[in-house]
Design a protein around this motif. Structure first.
Motif: not given
Ligand code: C5P
Length: 232
Positions: A115, A118-120, A123, A138-139, A232
């Motif tokens: 996770v 994935q968030r990186k 961005i 995650v989002f 976000n």
């Protein structure tokens, strides 16, 4: 300049999430990330290194040695999964990995690791990510969330065709069992189980052609792109 949004696609195994995500990415000129490939690559690493898949501490330690990246394949036009600089794109689709990946994906250390990456990647927005917990975890503030589904028979047939192309020894029964087992584990695990996010749009593609499905998703995406961006 056009608004860039985040599009999440979650759903059961073999609903065609990645296929739709790839088509959308091409049409919108967005980046597609197949989050399942990350869980598969982690599983491959753990299997290769004989790590006990039930022992959280061993898994957590092993993960420190894993480096995952997506590298564009100029031949296919899509991204391949690299595990510690090795292209493992076809290996992670084999049954040996499919049989263990859902157990591996229940572990907290595995999910935290995946996770965070994935968030990186998300961005800068302009991303379509498919998986099981993308819209819920995650989002959670993504502008467009799709939840895909299709009846089991259709999904098994699709998966069987894909698997048969890689390994003609595979049986329909084996594919069906694997698909149902993964759906069960994914929907019942403690951390981030597979769920439809409250604000996700359901897309049942049992009776839809790929073009019809793409048209629906594109329409929804264009509506969201025209709206002010969410935080976000
Ligand atoms: O998408 P794919 O079928 O390749 O995913 C393989 C497995 O990885 C899933 O069955 C699930 O156990 C795990 N997964 C997950 N969360 C995601 C994506 C995949 O737990 N976001």
């Amino acid at each position: 300049m056009q608004n860039k949004i985040i599009i999440t696609i979650d759903g059961y195994s073999s609903c065609g999430k990645s296929t739709l995500a790839k088509q959308l990415a091409r049409r919108l000129d967005y980046v597609h990330i197949d989050s399942g490939a990350m869980y598969r690559a982690i599983t491959l690493y753990l299997l290769r290194n004989d790590i006990h898949l039930d022992i959280e501490a061993d898994i957590s330690k092993a993960i420190e040695n894993i480096n995952l990246s997506f590298v564009k394949n100029d031949f296919t036009g899509t991204s391949d999964m690299y595990l510690n600089d090795e292209n493992v794109e076809s290996m992670i689709r084999e049954m040996l990995v499919s049989e263990r990946v859902s157990d591996v994906a229940t572990h907290k250390s595995v999910r935290d690791f995946a996770v965070a990456q994935q968030r990186k990647i998300g961005i800068n927005k302009g991303i379509i990510m498919d998986g099981r917990d993308i819209g819920t975890t995650v989002f959670a503030h993504a502008e467009l969330k799709l939840f895909m589904t299709a009846d089991v028979k259709t999904r098994v047939e699709r998966r069987f065709k894909e698997m048969f192309a890689i390994n003609p020894m595979v049986s329909l029964e084996e594919v069906k069992h694997n698909l149902e087992m993964r759906d069960y584990i994914d929907s019942n695990r403690e951390i981030s189980p597979l769920r439809k996010a409250d604000d996700a749009v359901v897309l049942d593609n049992t009776l839809l052609t790929m073009d019809e499905q793409l048209d629906i998703a594109l329409q929804l995406a264009y509506e969201r792109i025209a709206l002010p961006m969410a935080k976000n």
